[in-house]
Scaffold this active site. Structure first.
Site, PDB file in Angstrom:
ATOM      1  N   ASP A 199       1.040  -1.162  -0.039  1.00  0.00           N
ATOM      2  CA  ASP A 199      -0.040   0.130  -0.124  1.00  0.00           C
ATOM      3  C   ASP A 199       0.964   1.220   0.595  1.00  0.00           C
ATOM      4  O   ASP A 199       1.870   1.659  -0.764  1.00  0.00           O
ATOM      5  CB  ASP A 199      -0.704  -0.003   1.484  1.00  0.00           C
ATOM      6  CG  ASP A 199      -1.620   0.698   0.730  1.00  0.00           C
ATOM      7  OD1 ASP A 199      -2.109   2.351   1.440  1.00  0.00           O
ATOM      8  OD2 ASP A 199      -3.674  -0.080   0.493  1.00  0.00           O
ATOM      9  N   HIS A 209      -3.980   6.292   3.308  1.00  0.00           N
ATOM     10  CA  HIS A 209      -4.299   5.392   3.542  1.00  0.00           C
ATOM     11  C   HIS A 209      -3.642   3.413   3.922  1.00  0.00           C
ATOM     12  O   HIS A 209      -4.496   3.069   4.464  1.00  0.00           O
ATOM     13  CB  HIS A 209      -4.316   4.806   1.521  1.00  0.00           C
ATOM     14  CG  HIS A 209      -5.358   3.764   1.251  1.00  0.00           C
ATOM     15  ND1 HIS A 209      -5.010   2.557   1.189  1.00  0.00           N
ATOM     16  CD2 HIS A 209      -5.873   4.052   1.168  1.00  0.00           C
ATOM     17  CE1 HIS A 209      -5.756   1.734   0.076  1.00  0.00           C
ATOM     18  NE2 HIS A 209      -7.211   2.217   0.080  1.00  0.00           N
ATOM     19  N   SER A 267     -11.145  -0.882   0.170  1.00  0.00           N
ATOM     20  CA  SER A 267      -9.796  -0.782   0.466  1.00  0.00           C
ATOM     21  C   SER A 267     -10.271  -1.309   1.921  1.00  0.00           C
ATOM     22  O   SER A 267      -9.572  -1.841   2.319  1.00  0.00           O
ATOM     23  CB  SER A 267      -9.268   0.592   0.112  1.00  0.00           C
ATOM     24  OG  SER A 267      -8.521   0.932  -0.997  1.00  0.00           O
TER      25      SER A 267
END
Length: 548
Positions: free
Chosen positions: A243, A281, A489
């Site tokens: 990620d 994220h 996600s």
């Protein structure tokens, strides 16, 4: 690279009621013999809304009423509305040339001559030994891509020549074993089943509807009459998060990360001492999958005792951020970098790989995924956020567990229901078996309703959206950075954490998807695949509990 959902469209999802995950402590039924696949439970009647369990309910905790728009004093801001393009584009002038491995090893000089004849400059090479392939990344004049492709395809031993794609983020007999993580326990007066959360009071509805606490209880002697399953909390299982990196100093991660690596623009930095996450994220995804449980801070995670391996494949975002469908390379990751991370994760002992990213089909990434699966690794990936009837890649790759998103619809406050998120991709050609859905949320722009989001940790270096302060209700506690996210996600790491629990309980990697599908909450929505993740019933199957 923020919100990761396409919002604003009317939801076509069919609402469904929330069901009970299981009963109380139960009697002393002995474990079953060989593991079996249970008969899927029928959907609950419309309007039924029940808790996973009432045993072990958390104690009430004081908390002031917060305003609907600005949850003072912790003012959590949702990440902005963002979608992902259905076609994310390709890296200019880069090709992936895949050779038959046996032939390549037999005559490497001929293969190199083929590349030279096409004026292709060799870059990263991947040896996918488990599937008998070698992929060579090459660079050619962007204006000559078609000609070079045709020439390379005719070379001996070449199986395929493909463009290199970009990737974008997709922002029992056991009673519950509650943790002391404050957001998991919830805040009064909303700290009651089934959500332990409300529209204006934060919590972790996502962990409660998937019945995670009941699954953890199989490792707890005081709440489990079947005997202790010591590894049922994922002890010793490594989850690789590929990620935007992670905030390795975050109190929920600092004791869980066993390896960190950066793979950006072909440069690999192993045991990266400067690992960071300027987007937030990756930190959020890692926290959902396997942040630290039971430390009295922040949030609980699905993977409980699993360990984390962090692979950063995205560059730092530009100062202005990444708007929807951005073509800025800083807002993208190349598939060779992702393939490198996958290969290194496998070689360093990852048992689960979590990919909250996606885009167009890509051969290099597909080979890396296939090689990982052949090596006994569970690969989990986001289905995509484009309201599409097909899955994004790598979720669409063979053997991958694809994950869509579920959400809470509380438009009728007296009878809230769970639904498939409006943006969530699914496979219309394989509607009942393409994968599972898990909590991802479904907010509208600037949505003040907590139940429409997934709240979890964020990076301290995400200056735009992270709220870094003591947990609500504990003003003297340690700093805990967090934010509101939504998307497939966020759904994906719930399933990655569940996979780690199943592996810890002895389920073979090849059977993990079957167990998750067989025990998922059945839905009538055609976008739901096997159903919504139920961690408790999956673990009951894994440990041989006959009466979950």
């Amino acid at each position: 690279m923020k919100s990761l959902v396409r919002l604003g469209a009317l939801s076509l999802a069919v609402g469904f009621a929330l069901s009970a995950c299981g009963g109380g402590s139960g009697g002393g039924n002995p474990p079953m013999g060989p593991r079996s696949t249970p008969t899927p439970p029928p959907p609950p009647p419309p309007g039924v809304l029940a808790a996973c369990t009432t045993a072990g309910a958390p104690q009430s905790a004081g908390r002031q009423t917060l305003s609907a728009g600005s949850r003072s004093p912790e003012v959590l801001r949702g990440h902005p509305v963002r979608g992902t393009a259905s076609a994310q584009g390709y890296v200019p002038g880069e090709l992936a040339v895949t050779f038959d491995r046996a032939r390549y090893l037999q005559d490497r000089s001929q293969m190199r001559s083929s590349l030279s004849a096409a004026r292709a400059q060799a870059g990263t090479q991947f040896d996918f030994a488990a599937i008998g392939k070698v992929t060579q990344i090459v660079r050619v004049d962007p204006s000559q891509v078609d000609a070079a492709t045709a020439q390379l395809k005719s070379a001996p031993g070449v199986q395929s020549v493909d463009r290199v794609a970009y990737r974008h983020l997709m922002s029992s007999n056991a009673s519950a074993a509650f943790t002391n993580d404050p957001y998991y326990r919830g805040f009064a007066p909303a700290n009651v089943p089934p959500f332990y959360e409300s529209a204006s009071l934060p919590g972790q509805w996502d962990m409660h509807v998937t019945c995670a606490a009941n699954a953890w209880a199989y490792a707890n002697a005081s709440s489990n009459s079947l005997g202790i399953h010591a590894n049922a909390t994922g002890t010793g299982i490594k989850i690789a998060i590929i990620d935007t990196g992670a905030d390795v100093t975050h109190p929920e991660l600092k004791n869980k990360i066993v390896y960190a690596e950066t793979d950006v623009n072909g440069v690999v930095t192993q045991n990266d001492p400067s690992m960071h996450d300027n987007d937030g994220h990756g930190t959020d995804v890692a926290g959902i999958a396997a942040g630290e449980n039971g430390n009295g801070v922040g949030f609980a995670s699905t993977g409980y005792n699993a360990q984390l391996m962090i692979f950063r494949v995205f560059a730092d975002p530009p100062a202005a951020g990444c708007p929807p469908k951005s073509t800025d390379p800083l807002c993208s990751a190349s598939t060779p970098d992702i393939a490198t991370a996958i290969q290194d994760a496998v070689s360093k002992g990852a048992r689960v790989i979590s990919l909250s990213l996606g885009g167009s089909k890509d051969t290099t990434e597909e080979n890396a995924v296939a090689n990982a699966i052949a090596a006994g690794v569970v690969v989990v990936a986001a289905s995509g956020n484009e309201t599409a009837t097909t899955l994004d890649y790598p979720a669409a790759d063979p053997g991958v567990i694809a994950v869509g998103a579920s959400a809470i619809d509380d438009s009728n406050a007296s009878a809230p229901v769970e639904k498939v998120a409006s943006y969530s991709n699914y496979d219309a050609a394989n509607p009942t078996a393409w994968g599972v859905v898990a909590p991802g949320g479904d907010p509208v722009a600037n949505d003040p309703d907590d139940l429409h989001w997934i709240e979890n940790i964020d990076s301290s270096t995400d200056k735009s959206f992270a709220t870094c302060a003591a947990d609500y209700g504990n003003p003297t506690g340690p700093t805990d950075c967090r934010a509101l996210f939504a998307g497939t996600s966020q759904a994906t790491p719930h399933v990655a954490g569940a996979a780690a629990l199943l592996l810890g309980a002895g389920v073979p990697a090849a059977n993990v998807k079957n167990v998750l599908c067989a025990t998922a909450q059945r839905l009538t929505d055609p976008k739901a695949g096997c159903g919504r993740l139920n961690v408790y019933r999956a673990m009951a199957n894994a440990v041989g509990d006959p009466n979950p």
